[in-house]
Write an enzyme that holds these catalytic residues in place. Structure first.
Site, PDB file in Angstrom:
ATOM      1  N   ARG A 161      -7.563  -0.216   1.182  1.00 21.20           N
ATOM      2  CA  ARG A 161      -8.047  -1.489   0.660  1.00 21.20           C
ATOM      3  C   ARG A 161      -8.547  -1.358  -0.774  1.00 21.20           C
ATOM      4  NH1 ARG A 161     -12.320  -1.912   5.411  1.00 21.20           N
ATOM      5  NH2 ARG A 161     -10.569  -0.772   6.324  1.00 21.20           N
ATOM      6  N   LYS A 197      -9.994  13.280   8.224  1.00 22.77           N
ATOM      7  CA  LYS A 197      -9.516  12.948   9.556  1.00 22.77           C
ATOM      8  C   LYS A 197      -9.424  14.216  10.408  1.00 22.77           C
ATOM      9  CE  LYS A 197      -6.323   9.271   8.005  1.00 22.77           C
ATOM     10  NZ  LYS A 197      -6.832   8.123   8.775  1.00 22.77           N
ATOM     11  N   LYS A 228       0.848  -1.199   0.000  1.00 25.82           N
ATOM     12  CA  LYS A 228       0.000   0.000   0.000  1.00 25.82           C
ATOM     13  C   LYS A 228       0.881   1.246   0.000  1.00 25.82           C
ATOM     14  CE  LYS A 228      -3.081   2.619   3.066  1.00 25.82           C
ATOM     15  NZ  LYS A 228      -3.720   2.647   4.407  1.00 25.82           N
TER      16      LYS A 228
END
Length: 468
Positions: A320, A246, A234
């Protein structure tokens, strides 16, 4: 050979003697009387409890120079001795040449590696004098191997520690290109809208909001008849969280969100340098999860390379998504093994903390090999289950799958279950790493860490051997 290693066994060196409760009396008895009195005055002669592990005594010789160093280590009765305890010494010993004594032969390779790893400094932006305490290479320790390990770890640590203004997707690709060139490997990159033409829609969607185009890095090396192994890392060079932004406190360490890419590239460096007999492929989806009018949104439905439609449940679960397209590409060639590394979930840290990454695989034999190897090389991991009943948490009413679960439970497991959808039955190991040492430990300075890299290298080397 690492510059801190001295290969001449006859070099004039100061002895560093490992001290435990069991050998303390014998060590004291062997000292010259002035040095013995000096050590006793500092508490080494006290009976009862074992010396505090990690404590250092610098004892003078007759001329007032350092004559011997005593270093307290855990005894055999310790529940879990730290194999890297000797990594403390480069930071506390003055410049000079040292040799180890009183260390069991089986523990010497880890002690030497710890010395080299403990000497690491990230000095790109601020002067940080490197330790100058050199070590005579003990008999029976492979100096080339420990040097190889230290160099790869330093490479990966440097990548993680570099902030996103100097390590975006383009610079990460540059580092991968340099690695490939150095080892004569083939290198390719697919960037920007070419990702759509090449059918990597999820990688493109996550990275399209950034001023630096997303890309898929692709390195290949090895002989055609060697077993094919693919590493996937990743490479999110910074993660704002996207439109599900965030809080500022959660962004402070997000330069490390490419820690999976760093671990994959460090593993690749080790495999290539040691000529492990694998036909290696390394895939790194390199993106910045930024915010702009082009950002992907919660509720979007995006196709994937595999053909599954993916509903976006949270833009802060971007890792992901980029891994899904890369894993689908990896599986198309039906390699013998796929290994991915990703700083994927906070749930993994809640479950196991920063030092013990979980890993996932459906193959029990592989899981046993990984667990044993991690313990042997002091790169520990812990298996968590790909629990089938949790697969239903990824259900979507409007797409083939949602990329996040419908509740707050089992976040690391459901992320691993999502990734499993894209590996098409190929043996697959997923490491959900933290990629960071939050508080310094011997051999592990605070900062970036390539968790799993030394483990996978040792495992694959043992499994496939090396070319002569």
């Amino acid at each position: 050979m690492h510059p801190l290693l001295v290969t001449d066994p006859s070099a004039n060196a100061i002895t560093v003697h490992a001290v435990t409760a069991a050998n303390r009396a014998a060590v004291l008895e062997a000292l010259d009387p002035p040095a013995r009195r000096f050590a006793v005055a500092q508490g080494l002669g006290s009976e009862g409890d074992a010396p505090e592990a990690g404590k250092v005594w610098l004892l003078p010789d007759a001329e007032g120079n350092i004559g011997i160093v005593l270093f307290a280590v855990e005894g055999e009765s310790a529940r879990r001795p730290d194999p890297f305890l000797f990594g403390k010494l480069p930071g506390v010993l003055p410049e000079g040449i040292y040799r180890l004594a009183g260390v069991a032969a089986a523990a010497l390779p880890a002690a030497v590696l710890a010395w080299l790893l403990g000497a690491y400094r990230f000095a790109r932006y601020k002067d940080s004098p490197a330790p100058k305490a050199r070590l005579v290479l003990p008999d029976g320790v492979d100096g080339e191997e420990v040097s190889r390990l230290a160099a790869a770890v330093a490479f990966g640590r440097d990548l993680i520690n570099t902030p996103a203004n100097d390590l975006g997707p383009d610079a990460l690709a540059g580092a991968a290109h340099a690695l490939a060139t150095r080892h004569g490997a083939r290198f390719a990159v697919t960037a920007g809208d070419d990702l759509l033409a090449a059918n990597f829609p999820l990688i493109h969607a996550v990275g399209r909001a950034s001023a630096t185009a997303p890309r898929l890095i692709d390195i290949t090396a090895g002989e055609p008849d060697w077993p094919k192994v693919t590493l996937v890392g990743k490479g999110v060079t910074f993660d704002t969280g996207g439109l599900d932004i965030k809080p500022s406190s959660a962004m402070l360490l997000m330069k490390k969100d490419m820690g999976g890419a760093a671990a994959a590239l460090a593993t690749a460096q080790l495999l290539l340098d040691a000529r492990v007999r694998v036909r290696l492929r390394v895939l790194v989806p390199a993106v910045e999860n930024a915010i702009s009018g082009a950002s992907f949104r919660p509720g979007d439905i995006i196709p994937s390379r595999k053909g599954l439609s993916v509903e976006i449940g949270n833009t802060d679960a971007e890792g992901r998504l980029v891994l899904a397209d890369a894993l689908a590409l990896a599986a198309e060639e039906q390699p013998e093994l796929i290994v991915d590394y990703a700083t994927l979930t906070g749930a993994a840290r809640v479950a196991l903390g920063p030092d013990l990454p979980p890993f996932y695989t459906e193959d029990d034999a592989i899981a046993d090999e990984i667990a044993r190897t991690g313990e042997a090389v002091n790169d520990p991991v812990w298996r968590l289950p790909l629990w089938p009943p949790y697969d239903g948490m990824l259900a979507s009413k409007v797409a083939d799958i949602n990329h996040v679960s419908s509740g707050g439970f089992a976040g690391s497991i459901t992320a691993a279950l999502f990734l499993r959808r894209f590996t098409q039955g190929v043996p697959h190991v997923h490491f959900d790493i933290y990629g960071w040492t939050p508080a310094a430990k011997p051999g592990r300075p605070e900062g970036g860490e390539v968790q799993g890299a030394r483990l996978v290298y040792a495992w694959l080397k043992q499994r496939y051997g090396t070319a002569s």
